[in-house]
Scaffold this active site. Structure first.
Site, short mmCIF file in Angstrom:
data_model
loop_
_atom_site.label_atom_id
_atom_site.label_comp_id
_atom_site.label_asym_id
_atom_site.label_seq_id
_atom_site.Cartn_x
_atom_site.Cartn_y
_atom_site.Cartn_z
N HIS A 89 -42.37 -27.22 1.10
CA HIS A 89 -42.20 -26.25 2.19
C HIS A 89 -42.37 -27.06 3.48
O HIS A 89 -43.41 -27.70 3.67
CB HIS A 89 -43.29 -25.17 2.07
CG HIS A 89 -43.57 -24.44 3.35
ND1 HIS A 89 -43.06 -23.20 3.62
CD2 HIS A 89 -44.28 -24.81 4.45
CE1 HIS A 89 -43.43 -22.82 4.82
NE2 HIS A 89 -44.19 -23.78 5.35
N HIS A 97 -39.75 -16.07 -5.18
CA HIS A 97 -41.15 -15.72 -5.47
C HIS A 97 -41.08 -14.39 -6.22
O HIS A 97 -41.26 -13.33 -5.62
CB HIS A 97 -41.95 -15.57 -4.18
CG HIS A 97 -41.94 -16.79 -3.31
ND1 HIS A 97 -42.80 -17.84 -3.50
CD2 HIS A 97 -41.14 -17.15 -2.28
CE1 HIS A 97 -42.54 -18.79 -2.60
NE2 HIS A 97 -41.53 -18.39 -1.85
N ASP A 146 -35.49 -17.45 -0.95
CA ASP A 146 -36.84 -16.97 -0.60
C ASP A 146 -36.99 -15.48 -0.95
O ASP A 146 -37.76 -14.78 -0.29
CB ASP A 146 -37.17 -17.22 0.88
CG ASP A 146 -38.63 -17.64 1.07
OD1 ASP A 146 -39.38 -17.67 0.07
OD2 ASP A 146 -39.02 -17.92 2.21
N LYS A 150 -44.89 -27.50 -6.02
CA LYS A 150 -44.54 -27.06 -4.67
C LYS A 150 -45.74 -27.34 -3.78
O LYS A 150 -46.88 -27.04 -4.16
CB LYS A 150 -44.25 -25.56 -4.70
CG LYS A 150 -44.47 -24.79 -3.39
CD LYS A 150 -43.22 -24.70 -2.56
CE LYS A 150 -43.36 -23.83 -1.32
NZ LYS A 150 -43.38 -22.42 -1.56
N HIS A 188 -36.61 -24.62 3.68
CA HIS A 188 -36.49 -24.02 5.03
C HIS A 188 -35.99 -25.02 6.08
O HIS A 188 -34.99 -24.77 6.73
CB HIS A 188 -37.81 -23.38 5.51
CG HIS A 188 -38.51 -22.61 4.44
ND1 HIS A 188 -37.94 -21.52 3.82
CD2 HIS A 188 -39.75 -22.78 3.85
CE1 HIS A 188 -38.80 -21.05 2.91
NE2 HIS A 188 -39.89 -21.80 2.91
ZN LIG Z 1 -40.83 -19.34 -0.13
#
Ligand SMILES: [Zn+2]
Length: 445
Positions: free
Chosen positions: A253, A90, A345, A212, A273
């Site tokens: 996610h 990000h 991340d 996303k 994740h």
């Molecule tokens: Zn992220």
């Protein structure tokens, strides 16, 4: 205004000649080092030789064709590697003025400038390509364009722009705000199959490279439950099918187990994740060829770093509970052989420390070579860019880095990148060829 014909012809002729000379004189560079790892998983080669012409690699390895008179960069006791790829960043979200209540005063321009600074830090750390997974106000798209146009220096970006979320989900910016406050800027909130389909189309129209979405709640979003599945199975199926039909990939996610499995069954390209993975979910991912992007370094170092990262207390209550599970899940998935693409991340953690992700993978069970493959050719495949990026092979774009020593005997060498070339241009570690123009030049992607 009319231009005299003679001057017009002369101008055109000069333009054509200049072009021919430029093409004929693509600079050739030979990069040498003690070793080379090509990123495909093939074993280490000694010595390491990469020949670059213009922006492309023309030959690699001991049998490389060495053109006479080429510029040579000799890096000594180092290992040549492909430019690294971080599949979960990000870039616009780590820096002064981007967190908490600052969001209320930050503009898209603020986020873009933060993103430009972070993108540069990633390039200096050896990451020549990023798959960015979302931010505010299309600032990631602005950073990508500025890099492509040569206005700022940074990795090649592929951007998600606005993540898609249910109302009250992991990507709803109104979470925790009074219902009296209206959100004016574009959001990724969509509910029901028709809205989800329209949102995918809208985001792609606006310039995203991939989609996303939040399949479950998360740690940093106020009020969401990480274990809860958010979009219904039907919504996920439509979302993924629409994105794939329009030719782009999808990242989910996903923390909770039900949400992970629903996303894999819906056909997503990667699970981000994967906090509550179980064996069945891992098997499902292997069966579907789904990539796992474990974002492991931030989980492994969370308890040392969360204060520095400014994690708000509501988020800390949730995250501190699931960290031990996240680490166990990663270890299990690695052991079972789920395909991993490296993602950090960064944005939660620091961009300049992205190289620590490699050592985290080794700590939780990967070989150093597998960790390097995750951050090079696997990540390129996840991006659908394996024909141009992710390995040191003839014909690929000239993204070449070097680390001191041998990362197969000490994986932390990946944190000390000493040489960076992107698109044939050296950014770290060797003198640059004299500039021919002071004007910014667009990089040819
Ligand atoms: Zn992220």
């Amino acid at each position: 205004m009319t231009i005299p014909r003679r001057i017009l012809f002369a101008t055109l002729l000069v333009g054509v000649l200049a072009r021919v000379v430029t093409i004929g004189a693509e600079p050739v560079t030979v990069i040498r080092a003690a070793r080379l790892i090509d990123g495909t998983g093939r074993e280490l080669a000694e010595p390491g030789i990469v020949v670059v012409e213009g922006q492309r690699i023309t030959s690699v390895g001991r049998a490389a064709q060495l053109p006479p008179g080429a510029r040579t960069i000799d890096l000594g006791d180092a290992t040549l590697l492909p430019g690294l790829i971080d599949a979960h960043t990000h870039v616009t979200s780590e820096g002064p003025g981007t967190r908490g209540l600052d969001r209320m005063s930050a503009t898209g321009a603020d986020y873009s400038l933060v993103g430009a600074a972070n993108a540069r830090r990633m390039l200096m750390a050896g990451f020549t390509t990023l798959r960015d997974l979302g931010g505010f106000d299309y600032a990631d798209l602005a950073v990508k364009r500025a890099i492509d146009r040569g206005l700022v220096v940074g990795p090649r970006l592929f951007v998600a722009t606005t993540p898609i979320s249910i109302t009250g989900g992991h990507g709803d910016p109104a979470n925790g705000l009074s219902p009296d406050l209206a959100i004016q800027y574009p959001t990724g909130v969509a509910n029901g199959v028709e809205e989800v389909r329209a949102k995918v189309r809208e985001i792609l129209r606006n310039g995203a490279d991939h989609i996303k979405f939040a399949a479950t709640g998360g740690g940093l979003s106020r009020g969401t439950k990480p274990t809860a599945q958010h979009f219904t199975d039907e919504e996920m199926t439509v979302l993924v099918a629409e994105a794939h039909r329009l030719g782009v990939k999808v990242a989910a996610h996903a923390h909770g187990n039900e949400g992970i499995k629903a996303a894999v069954k819906a056909g997503v390209d990667s699970i981000e994740h994967g906090i509550y993975l179980d064996e069945e979910a891992c098997r499902l991912m292997i069966q579907h060829g789904t990539y796992y992007v474990p974002t492991l370094w931030i989980a492994d170092s969370y308890f040392d770093k969360y204060k520095e990262w400014g994690i708000p207390s509501y988020a800390h209550d949730k995250i501190s509970q699931f960290i031990p599970t996240a680490l166990k899940s990663a270890e299990m998935a690695i052991k079972m052989g789920v395909r991993v693409a490296l993602g950090t991340d960064a944005g939660v953690g620091e961009h300049h420390l992205a190289g620590k992700e490699f050592a985290a993978y080794v700590k939780y069970g990967m070989t150093p070579m597998a960790a390097i493959v995750a951050g090079t050719s696997n990540a390129a495949k996840l991006l659908g860019q394996e024909n141009r990026l992710g390995s040191l092979e003839a014909g690929k774009l000239a993204d070449v880095i070097a680390v001191p020593g041998n990362p197969l005997t000490d994986i932390t060498r990946m944190e000390h990148v000493a040489f960076v070339m992107k698109d044939g241009v050296v950014h770290v570690g060797a003198p640059q060829a004299p500039a021919t123009s002071s004007r910014p030049t667009a990089s040819r992607r």
